[in-house]
Design a protein around this motif. Structure first.
Motif, PDB file in Angstrom:
ATOM      1  N   TRP A 176       0.830  -1.202   0.000  1.00 20.13           N
ATOM      2  CA  TRP A 176       0.000   0.000   0.000  1.00 20.13           C
ATOM      3  C   TRP A 176       0.869   1.260   0.000  1.00 20.13           C
ATOM      4  O   TRP A 176       0.531   2.260  -0.638  1.00 20.13           O
ATOM      5  N   GLY A 180      -0.034   3.711  -2.742  1.00 21.10           N
ATOM      6  CA  GLY A 180      -0.532   5.011  -2.287  1.00 21.10           C
ATOM      7  C   GLY A 180       0.323   6.183  -2.711  1.00 21.10           C
ATOM      8  O   GLY A 180      -0.136   7.331  -2.718  1.00 21.10           O
ATOM      9  N   GLU A 192      -8.071   9.501   0.238  1.00 22.13           N
ATOM     10  CA  GLU A 192      -7.079   8.460   0.483  1.00 22.13           C
ATOM     11  C   GLU A 192      -7.678   7.285   1.246  1.00 22.13           C
ATOM     12  O   GLU A 192      -7.382   6.115   0.939  1.00 22.13           O
ATOM     13  N   TYR A 196      -7.899   3.500  -0.158  1.00 22.45           N
ATOM     14  CA  TYR A 196      -7.298   2.381   0.564  1.00 22.45           C
ATOM     15  C   TYR A 196      -8.298   1.236   0.722  1.00 22.45           C
ATOM     16  O   TYR A 196      -7.941   0.064   0.581  1.00 22.45           O
ATOM     17  N   THR A 200      -7.805  -2.452  -0.787  1.00 20.13           N
ATOM     18  CA  THR A 200      -7.854  -3.640   0.065  1.00 20.13           C
ATOM     19  C   THR A 200      -8.888  -4.631  -0.456  1.00 20.13           C
ATOM     20  O   THR A 200      -8.642  -5.851  -0.498  1.00 20.13           O
TER      21      THR A 200
END
Length: 265
Positions: A176, A180, A192, A196, A200
């Protein structure tokens, strides 16, 4: 609704490795048949290193780390166990070598990112996350043995005593950090935290689908993933953000405002 640019991949199954192709019948996928040993008079240290890593990948994918012995590796490549110790010191070192050099590699990162890149009219480069996910599937289709290795070790490493425990426990967040930090273009409403969550969800769905694919030779991994993509990245929300082909350079549109950096900066 599958993105038009992705449909051509479904017609490429004939070029996939034999272990990645599907059958009409449910059966466990054979990803580790064949031998790693190729008889030759002399190998360079680099060639032997690669051969040992390939043999370890095959054996661990079949037997797991706990079930593997160094004698298994030696037998696979046609040398004695004593000779193997000229190249490695222990099972743990061999496992670390496979994890560091075999799965999460710069080559994999480059493959997954390259064709998910879109360049806007101002010359800015951004990434389309749904296409990135398709690329992960396409890359893994080329290395079914590595996918089986990952699945085997991921289960074993739930045991805190396993030498790969920390590697797998921390892998999602390590990945990540890389994902990211990339310049993704995202639909309105994605900050954000939400990105995420979808990251996931996508990675968890992909892992689960790959386990089914390994267990059932009749499962078409790519076809199934494209169906998943329609649910995870619905057209009504993600159109224009799923694949570089959805961007029209003639539009003169700058994509910078659609990045997290622009929204949260």
């Amino acid at each position: 609704m599958t993105v038009a640019a992705w449909e051509r991949f479904l017609n490429d199954e004939a070029s996939w490795p034999a272990a990645s192709r599907t059958t009409e019948h449910a059966m466990v996928r054979d990803t580790t048949s064949g031998t790693t040993f190729t008889k030759r008079k002399r190998m360079s240290p680099e060639e032997r290193h690669l051969q040992i890593m390939q043999a370890a990948t095959k054996i661990i994918a079949s037997k797991g780390f706990w079930g593997m012995s160094l004698q298994d590796i030696a037998d696979e490549i046609g040398i004695t166990e004593a000779a193997l110790y000229h190249y490695i010191d222990s099972k743990n070192e061999l496992l670390n070598m496979v994890l560091a050099e075999g799965y999460d590699t710069p080559e994999a990162d480059e493959y997954n990112a390259t064709t998910s890149t879109v360049t806007d009219c101002d010359g800015h480069h951004f990434y389309c996350f749904p296409r990135y996910c398709v690329n992960v599937v396409l890359y893994n289709l080329q290395r079914p043995e590595m996918v089986q290795l990952f699945a085997m070790l991921n289960g074993e490493a739930l045991n805190p005593a396993h030498p790969a425990h920390r590697f797998f426990i921390g892998r999602h967040l390590r990945n990540w950090e890389q994902v990211g930090s990339m310049d993704w273009i995202l639909p309105e409403g994605y900050d954000e935290e939400r990105f995420y969550h979808v990251y996931t969800l996508a990675m968890s769905a992909m892992d689960g689908l790959q386990y089914r694919w390994l267990a059932d030779h009749s499962v078409n991994l790519l076809e199934e993933w494209l169906a998943f993509s329609d649910e995870i990245f619905p057209d009504a929300t993600w159109h224009g953000f799923r694949d570089p082909s959805e961007y029209d350079p003639a539009s003169g549109q700058c994509l910078m405002p659609f990045t997290l950096q622009a929204r949260e900066g």
